[in-house]
Design a protein around this motif. Structure first.
Motif, PDB file in Angstrom:
ATOM      1  N   ARG A   1       0.824  -1.220   0.000  1.00 37.72           N
ATOM      2  CA  ARG A   1       0.000   0.000   0.000  1.00 37.72           C
ATOM      3  C   ARG A   1       0.853   1.262   0.000  1.00 37.72           C
ATOM      4  N   GLY A   2       2.170   1.108   0.175  1.00 37.75           N
ATOM      5  CA  GLY A   2       3.044   2.277   0.257  1.00 37.75           C
ATOM      6  C   GLY A   2       2.839   3.047   1.540  1.00 37.75           C
ATOM      7  N   GLU A   3       2.617   2.314   2.658  1.00 41.02           N
ATOM      8  CA  GLU A   3       2.296   2.968   3.924  1.00 41.02           C
ATOM      9  C   GLU A   3       3.262   2.607   5.045  1.00 41.02           C
ATOM     10  N   GLN A   4       4.469   2.196   4.710  1.00 45.86           N
ATOM     11  CA  GLN A   4       5.463   1.934   5.742  1.00 45.86           C
ATOM     12  C   GLN A   4       5.935   3.258   6.339  1.00 45.86           C
ATOM     13  N   THR A   5       6.219   3.219   7.616  1.00 49.90           N
ATOM     14  CA  THR A   5       6.871   4.366   8.241  1.00 49.90           C
ATOM     15  C   THR A   5       8.364   4.047   8.294  1.00 49.90           C
ATOM     16  N   LEU A   6       8.782   3.354   9.339  1.00 48.49           N
ATOM     17  CA  LEU A   6      10.134   2.806   9.342  1.00 48.49           C
ATOM     18  C   LEU A   6      10.034   1.334   8.975  1.00 48.49           C
ATOM     19  N   VAL A   7      11.037   0.817   8.266  1.00 46.03           N
ATOM     20  CA  VAL A   7      11.004  -0.585   7.864  1.00 46.03           C
ATOM     21  C   VAL A   7      11.062  -1.456   9.108  1.00 46.03           C
ATOM     22  N   THR A   8      10.083  -2.329   9.280  1.00 51.03           N
ATOM     23  CA  THR A   8      10.098  -3.273  10.386  1.00 51.03           C
ATOM     24  C   THR A   8      10.468  -4.650   9.863  1.00 51.03           C
ATOM     25  N   ASP A   9       9.647  -5.226   9.026  1.00 52.51           N
ATOM     26  CA  ASP A   9      10.004  -6.497   8.400  1.00 52.51           C
ATOM     27  C   ASP A   9       9.498  -6.485   6.965  1.00 52.51           C
ATOM     28  N   GLN A  10       9.657  -7.575   6.274  1.00 57.45           N
ATOM     29  CA  GLN A  10       9.320  -7.612   4.854  1.00 57.45           C
ATOM     30  C   GLN A  10       8.150  -8.557   4.584  1.00 57.45           C
ATOM     31  N   ASP A  11       7.346  -8.225   3.602  1.00 56.88           N
ATOM     32  CA  ASP A  11       6.257  -9.073   3.127  1.00 56.88           C
ATOM     33  C   ASP A  11       6.306  -9.040   1.611  1.00 56.88           C
ATOM     34  N   ASN A  12       6.640 -10.162   0.981  1.00 55.65           N
ATOM     35  CA  ASN A  12       6.767 -10.192  -0.475  1.00 55.65           C
ATOM     36  C   ASN A  12       6.492 -11.576  -1.020  1.00 55.65           C
ATOM     37  N   ALA A  13       6.338 -11.651  -2.325  1.00 52.65           N
ATOM     38  CA  ALA A  13       6.023 -12.924  -2.986  1.00 52.65           C
ATOM     39  C   ALA A  13       6.490 -12.856  -4.432  1.00 52.65           C
ATOM     40  N   ILE A  14       6.435 -13.994  -5.099  1.00 53.20           N
ATOM     41  CA  ILE A  14       6.755 -14.059  -6.524  1.00 53.20           C
ATOM     42  C   ILE A  14       5.623 -14.761  -7.258  1.00 53.20           C
ATOM     43  N   ILE A  15       5.264 -14.182  -8.394  1.00 55.19           N
ATOM     44  CA  ILE A  15       4.292 -14.783  -9.318  1.00 55.19           C
ATOM     45  C   ILE A  15       5.044 -15.066 -10.608  1.00 55.19           C
ATOM     46  N   HIS A  16       4.967 -16.284 -11.106  1.00 58.91           N
ATOM     47  CA  HIS A  16       5.695 -16.589 -12.341  1.00 58.91           C
ATOM     48  C   HIS A  16       4.785 -17.281 -13.357  1.00 58.91           C
ATOM     49  N   ALA A  17       5.266 -17.393 -14.563  1.00 58.79           N
ATOM     50  CA  ALA A  17       4.495 -18.012 -15.647  1.00 58.79           C
ATOM     51  C   ALA A  17       4.184 -19.470 -15.315  1.00 58.79           C
TER      52      ALA A  17
ATOM     53  N   THR B   1      20.029 -11.727   1.187  1.00 61.46           N
ATOM     54  CA  THR B   1      20.803 -10.494   1.013  1.00 61.46           C
ATOM     55  C   THR B   1      20.024  -9.295   1.544  1.00 61.46           C
ATOM     56  N   LEU B   2      18.716  -9.303   1.357  1.00 58.95           N
ATOM     57  CA  LEU B   2      17.865  -8.230   1.877  1.00 58.95           C
ATOM     58  C   LEU B   2      17.935  -8.188   3.401  1.00 58.95           C
ATOM     59  N   ILE B   3      17.906  -9.358   4.005  1.00 59.53           N
ATOM     60  CA  ILE B   3      18.056  -9.432   5.464  1.00 59.53           C
ATOM     61  C   ILE B   3      19.427  -8.898   5.861  1.00 59.53           C
ATOM     62  N   GLY B   4      20.435  -9.211   5.045  1.00 53.10           N
ATOM     63  CA  GLY B   4      21.801  -8.783   5.329  1.00 53.10           C
ATOM     64  C   GLY B   4      21.989  -7.282   5.298  1.00 53.10           C
ATOM     65  N   ILE B   5      21.182  -6.568   4.512  1.00 50.60           N
ATOM     66  CA  ILE B   5      21.354  -5.110   4.455  1.00 50.60           C
ATOM     67  C   ILE B   5      20.536  -4.406   5.537  1.00 50.60           C
ATOM     68  N   GLY B   6      19.795  -5.195   6.336  1.00 48.86           N
ATOM     69  CA  GLY B   6      19.124  -4.592   7.485  1.00 48.86           C
ATOM     70  C   GLY B   6      17.616  -4.674   7.515  1.00 48.86           C
ATOM     71  N   VAL B   7      16.984  -5.358   6.538  1.00 48.97           N
ATOM     72  CA  VAL B   7      15.524  -5.509   6.550  1.00 48.97           C
ATOM     73  C   VAL B   7      15.195  -6.852   7.192  1.00 48.97           C
ATOM     74  N   PRO B   8      14.606  -6.866   8.394  1.00 46.38           N
ATOM     75  CA  PRO B   8      14.373  -8.130   9.101  1.00 46.38           C
ATOM     76  C   PRO B   8      13.440  -9.056   8.339  1.00 46.38           C
ATOM     77  N   PRO B   9      13.578 -10.368   8.567  1.00 42.13           N
ATOM     78  CA  PRO B   9      12.659 -11.316   7.928  1.00 42.13           C
ATOM     79  C   PRO B   9      11.258 -11.195   8.513  1.00 42.13           C
ATOM     80  N   CYS B  10      10.272 -11.592   7.746  1.00 41.91           N
ATOM     81  CA  CYS B  10       8.896 -11.589   8.237  1.00 41.91           C
ATOM     82  C   CYS B  10       8.725 -12.715   9.259  1.00 41.91           C
ATOM     83  N   PRO B  11       8.248 -12.412  10.468  1.00 44.85           N
ATOM     84  CA  PRO B  11       8.060 -13.465  11.472  1.00 44.85           C
ATOM     85  C   PRO B  11       7.110 -14.561  11.008  1.00 44.85           C
TER      86      PRO B  11
END
Length: 480
Positions: free
Chosen positions: A215-231, A252-262
Motif C-alpha cells: 500500500r506504500g504505507e510503511q513508516t520505518l522498515v520493520t520487516d518484509q512481506d513479499n512474494a513471486i508470481i511466475h508463468a 541479502t535483503l536481510i543482510g542489508i538490514g531488513v528483518p525477515p517476516c516473522p
C-alpha cells in the motif's frame, strides 16, 4: 513531498558550534597560524559583548598579499570585515540564505538571545543539508554498485526520517517519501543480484510486495512481506534457478538490514512463490474458506504491488480477485467482522486505556488501537466496490467518489488515519532514540493534554467507522 519545509529548519540545528575565535587586537599572523593549524578558512573576532568581525582566507589574500603589506605589523582589526552580519540561532534557514545572498557573503555568525557567539553557518553547510534530502538519497540508491552500499543507504533512510520529522513535513508526505525510498532500495538490490549472479534468470515473473509495503504505507522498515508470481509453463530448470535467486535475494535483503517476516511471508519460501495458475487456486481456497488464517493471508495478498518484473501478473490476479469477490461476499464480511473485534482502547467517559501490565505497561499499540481497523476496514469496502489499487487514502477517496462514503465521513477517517500514523511513527522514532527496535507501542505519558484530546477523537472516529462497517456488511447476521 513538501521540499520547502527544509527552509524552516532553525539555524541553530544546522550551524557548527566549534568556532575559532580571536581578539580584534590580536596579531594577524597569529590568527592566520590558527587558521592553518585547524585547516579552516575563517576566524571570528570577539570582544566582551560578542562577535565584532570576521577574517577569512580571502581577506588575507586580497587585503594583505595582493596589496604587498607586511602581515607582521597588522592586527586582526586592520583587515577584518566589520560590522559583522549575524543571525539568531532560532531564526530559520531561509532567513540565513536571504542574508547571505543580500550581503554576498559565504558565512554567517550565529548568536544566542544575548548576542553571544554560538556558532557559524556557511554555504557549505547548506550544501551539506542537500545531502540529507530525499532527492540526493534517491540518486545515491540508483548509483549503488553493491549490497554493502545499499546497507549504508538503508541506515540513511532512518536518519532521513529523523531529520525530516524535525522539518515539520506532513506525515502523509513523509510516509510516501519513505515508501518510495524503500522501494528503490529493494528494486536496486534485485537488479544487482540478478546482474551479478543470475544473468540467465527467466524474465517471466514478478516480484511483488504485500501488506503495508504494497500500500506504500510503511513508516520505518520493520520487516518484509513479499512474494513471486511466475508463468505457468516455466521449465524445471527455470524454476530451480528462480528458487535459488529468491533465497539469495531475501537473504541479502536481510543482510542489508531488513528483518525477515516473522510469519514467513517472503518469496524465498515455496508457499509465497507460485505460478499464476497456482496463485488463483490458492486464492480460491482462501476465499471459499474464510478462516482467521486465510483472512489474514488473503488480506495481506490483496495489497500486492509489482516492484520488479511483469505487472501483467498483478493485473490478472486483481481482476480475478474482484470477480471472485463479486460472486462471494462472505470473505469480505468475515474480514469486516475481524476488523470490528479490534476495539479502540477507550474506557468510561472516553478515557484512553493504556496496557496495564507486561513489558508494554503504560503504552498503547497504535496499530491495534486504530490503524488496523481503518486500513483493513477500508480495504474490505474498497474490494466490494471493485477498488483494488492504491493505499488507504486513495481507497477512501475512491469510496467517496463511488458514493459509499460521504465527504464528511471520508474527511474524518482520513484525519484519524493520518494522526494515528503520525503517532506510530513517533513511537518508532522514540524506540530508536532509546536504542530499541522500532515499535508500535507509544508511552501515553509522552503525549500532552492537547495530543491526548486529539487521540481520543481519532479513536472515537475509529469506533464510529466500525459501527458503519457492522451495518454495511450486516454483521449482526454473522454474529459479528
Amino acid at each position: 513531498m513538501a521540499a520547502e519545509n527544509v527552509f524552516f529548519i532553525p539555524v541553530g540545528a544546522l550551524c557548527r558550534r566549534e568556532v575559532a575565535t580571536c581578539a580584534a587586537d590580536q596579531a594577524l599572523v597569529e590568527a592566520a597560524a590558527t587558521m592553518r593549524e585547524r585547516g579552516i578558512s575563517s576566524v571570528i573576532a570577539c570582544d566582551a559583548d560578542g562577535p565584532v568581525g570576521i577574517v577569512t582566507d580571502r581577506d588575507l589574500r586580497n587585503k594583505v598579499v595582493a596589496q604587498g603589506l607586511d602581515p607582521h605589523g597588522l592586527r586582526v582589526a586592520d583587515v577584518m570585515n566589520s560590522p559583522l552580519v549575524t543571525i539568531g540561532e532560532d531564526e530559520y534557514l531561509f532567513e540565513a540564505l536571504f542574508l547571505m545572498s543580500r550581503h554576498r557573503i559565504h558565512r554567517l555568525c550565529v548568536v544566542d538571545a544575548d548576542g553571544k557567539l554560538s556558532g557559524i553557518l556557511t554555504d557549505s553547510d547548506v550544501l551539506r543539508l542537500q545531502s540529507r534530502s530525499p532527492q540526493q538519497l534517491m540518486l545515491e540508491i540508483e548509483e549503488a554498485a553493491s549490497a554493502e552500499t545499499l546497507k549504508t543507504l538503508h541506515r540513511k533512510v532512518e536518519e532521513l526520517v529523523v531529520h525530516l520529522v524535525g522539518t515539520g513535513i506532513e506525515t502523509r508526505d513523509l510516509v510516501q517519501t519513505v515508501a518510495h525510498l524503500n522501494d528503490r532500495i529493494l528494486a536496486r538490490l534485485i537488479e544487482l543480484v540478478r546482474a551479478e549472479r543470475y544473468p540467465d534468470l527467466t524474465r517471466r515473473f514478478a516480484f511483488v510486495v504485500l501488506g503495508s509495503e504494497g500500500r506504500g504505507e510503511q513508516t520505518l522498515v520493520t520487516d518484509q512481506d513479499n512474494a513471486i508470481i511466475h508463468a505457468d509453463d516455466l521449465t524445471p530448470a527455470e524454476l530451480d534457478r528462480l528458487r535459488e535467486f529468491s533465497v539469495d535475494l531475501i537473504d541479502t535483503l536481510i543482510g542489508i538490514g531488513v528483518p525477515p517476516c516473522p510469519g514467513g511471508i517472503m518469496a524465498k519460501n515455496d508457499i509465497w512463490r507460485r505460478s499464476l495458475g497456482e496463485w488463483k487456486e490458492v486464492l480460491d481456497r482462501w476465499l471459499r474458506t474464510p478462516t482467521p488464517d486465510n483472512i489474514m493471508s488473503g488480506s495481506m495478498f490483496f495489497d500486492l504491488r509489482t516492484l520488479h518484473g511483469h505487472a501483467d501478473y498483478e493485473r490478472e490476479l486483481k481482476r480475478y480477485i474482484t470477480a471472485q469477490l463479486r460472486a462471494n461476499d462472505l470473505f469480505l464480511a468475515r474480514s469486516a467482522a475481524n476488523v470490528v473485534k479490534f476495539r479502540p482502547p477507550l474506557g468510561w467517559f472516553g478515557r484512553i486505556v493504556a496496557e496495564k501490565q507486561g513489558p508494554h505497561r503504560g503504552t498503547m499499540d497504535v496499530k491495534k488501537a486504530g490503524i488496523f481497523a481503518i486500513t483493513e476496514g477500508v480495504k474490505a469496502m474498497a474490494l466490494r466496490a471493485g477498488i483494488v489499487d492504491g493505499g488507504t487514502r486513495d481507497r477512501i477517496l475512491g469510496l467517496c467518489e463511488a458514493g459509499v462514503l460521504d465527504s464528511q465521513q471520508a474527511e474524518n477517517i482520513v484525519a484519524a488515519f493520518d494522526f494515528l500514523v503520525g503517532l506510530r511513527l513517533r513511537a518508532q522514532l522514540l524506540a530508536l532514540e532509546e536504542g530499541r527496535e522500532p515499535s508500535n507501542h507509544l508511552p501515553l505519558d509522552h503525549l500532552n493534554r492537547i495530543e491526548k484530546g486529539r487521540l481520543r477523537l481519532a479513536l472515537e472516529e475509529v469506533q464510529t467507522f466500525q459501527t458503519f462497517l457492522r451495518n454495511r456488511f450486516q454483521l449482526a447476521q454473522l454474529g459479528g
